[in-house]
Write an enzyme that holds these catalytic residues in place. Structure first.
Site, PDB file in Angstrom:
ATOM      1  N   CYS A   1       7.759  -1.725  -0.505  1.00  0.00           N
ATOM      2  CA  CYS A   1       6.650  -1.450  -1.427  1.00  0.00           C
ATOM      3  C   CYS A   1       6.883  -2.168  -2.759  1.00  0.00           C
ATOM      4  CB  CYS A   1       6.497   0.058  -1.647  1.00  0.00           C
ATOM      5  SG  CYS A   1       5.768   0.890  -0.217  1.00  0.00           S
TER       6      CYS A   1
ATOM      7  N   GLN B  13      11.511   5.476  -2.175  1.00  0.00           N
ATOM      8  CA  GLN B  13      12.374   4.384  -2.673  1.00  0.00           C
ATOM      9  C   GLN B  13      12.214   3.125  -1.821  1.00  0.00           C
ATOM     10  OE1 GLN B  13      14.145   3.770  -5.349  1.00  0.00           O
ATOM     11  NE2 GLN B  13      13.549   5.721  -6.240  1.00  0.00           N
ATOM     12  N   SER B  14      11.019   2.877  -1.287  1.00  0.00           N
ATOM     13  CA  SER B  14      10.787   1.713  -0.421  1.00  0.00           C
ATOM     14  C   SER B  14      10.998   0.387  -1.155  1.00  0.00           C
ATOM     15  CB  SER B  14       9.357   1.771   0.119  1.00  0.00           C
ATOM     16  OG  SER B  14       8.997   0.528   0.680  1.00  0.00           O
ATOM     17  N   ASN B  15      11.874  -0.439  -0.590  1.00  0.00           N
ATOM     18  CA  ASN B  15      12.062  -1.798  -1.130  1.00  0.00           C
ATOM     19  C   ASN B  15      10.869  -2.670  -0.765  1.00  0.00           C
ATOM     20  OD1 ASN B  15      14.861  -1.394  -2.055  1.00  0.00           O
ATOM     21  ND2 ASN B  15      15.197  -1.035   0.133  1.00  0.00           N
TER      22      ASN B  15
END
Ligand code: PLP
Length: 305
Positions: free
Chosen positions: A59, A55-57
């Site tokens: 990325c 859930q990387s913001n």
């Protein structure tokens, strides 16, 4: 944040909205990517490669920056593909990024393979580290401090504390270095999301020093102003507990502002707890620097209600 300030009966609370910076819902990576992507373009790169949690913001924002500029984007994500594509993962796919799952391997190792493969195909990949936290990324937050001090100087409040979510150290390194450069006198407190305080302080201090050198400011140390609180690590990274849940509900229902479950929910939860413990006086002013992340909310739905 008048209603939240009144509810908590503590210091006067203000908010800086880096959740409104753009790049497919915004967040702190926009300020970092402004410099990282400029460097990629200056080097003639045609593809951005980076890494993060599922859930990387960071990325998702990198994928949005790449799409906006017509660059390719490859994301190396920790672990394995979940059964449902939701939150940031859904946006990564909509934004046209190629997803690679590291599974049991180290993300950095997989990233090296992806970069090598792109080169062998004649592409010019540009690798961005975890969280965009290198001297280029941190530069964005040095400049953010220029923006803040200008706003405060134009009739804004007298801010005693800045509180925000800190993880890979780039935001904190930039803010603390920027405070020195632009003469911000208040205290800057990072609420650690995943690292022990000593580790994060060392990381952010080293990055601030490297960023100062990169910007031609000479050799300087800001280690004495690097403040980290690691009391709110809870059950670990991305484990939503009562602290995050309460903070998300409070801000949503008192101010109509969304927080995210992993970073800003934890940081605001920490701030609320510190206020209840009497860490600030009523005459002080605290600015919460919202670093974004709300795109992840949907992926945590059942743990938020
Ligand atoms: C929403 C959000 N807030 C805060 C952070 C922490 O920023 P930094 O990695 O610069 O410490 C991140 C990224 O890791 C994030 O996505």
């Amino acid at each position: 944040m008048e209603r939240l300030s009144k509810h908590l009966a503590g210091p006067e609370l203000w908010i800086k909205r880096d959740d409104q910076t753009g790049l497919a819902t915004g967040g702190n990576k926009t300020r970092k990517l402004e410099f990282l992507v400029a460097d990629a373009l200056a080097q003639g790169s045609d593809h951005l490669v980076t890494t993060g949690a599922p859930q990387s913001n960071h990325c998702r924002q990198t994928a949005a920056a790449a799409a906006h500029l017509g660059l390719g984007c490859s994301l190396v994500l920790r672990g394995s593909s979940p059964p449902r594509l939701e939150g940031n993962l859904l946006l990564d796919r909509l934004l046209g990024a190629h997803l690679y799952w590291a599974a049991e391997r180290e993300c950095g190792e997989v990233m090296n393979d992806v970069v090598a493969e792109l080169r062998s195909m004649g592409r010019k990949p540009y690798a961005i580290p975890l969280g965009g936290s290198n001297v280029m990324g941190a530069t964005g937050y040095v400049l953010a401090m220029e923006e803040l001090t200008t706003q405060l100087g134009q009739g804004g409040p007298n801010v005693d504390f800045i509180v925000f979510a800190s993880s890979s150290g780039g935001t904190q390194a930039g803010l603390v270095l920027g405070a020195k450069v632009y003469d911000f006198r208040g205290q800057i407190l990072g609420i650690s999301v995943d690292h022990p305080a000593d580790q994060l302080k060392t990381l952010a201090s080293a990055l601030a020093t490297a960023t100062a050198t990169h910007l031609g400011l000479g050799t300087l140390s800001v280690a004495d102003r690097m403040d980290v609180n690691d009391d709110y690590l809870g059950e670990g990274y991305a484990q939503v507990g009562e602290t995050e849940r309460e903070a998300i509900h409070l801000l949503a229902q008192l101010e109509g502002i969304l927080l995210d479950p992993v970073y800003t929910g934890r940081a605001m939860g920490g701030l609320v707890d510190l206020i209840r413990w009497g860490a600030f006086t009523r005459s002080q002013t605290v600015l919460f620097w919202h670093t974004g992340g709300t795109a992840a909310l949907g992926a945590f739905a059942e743990r938020l209600l």
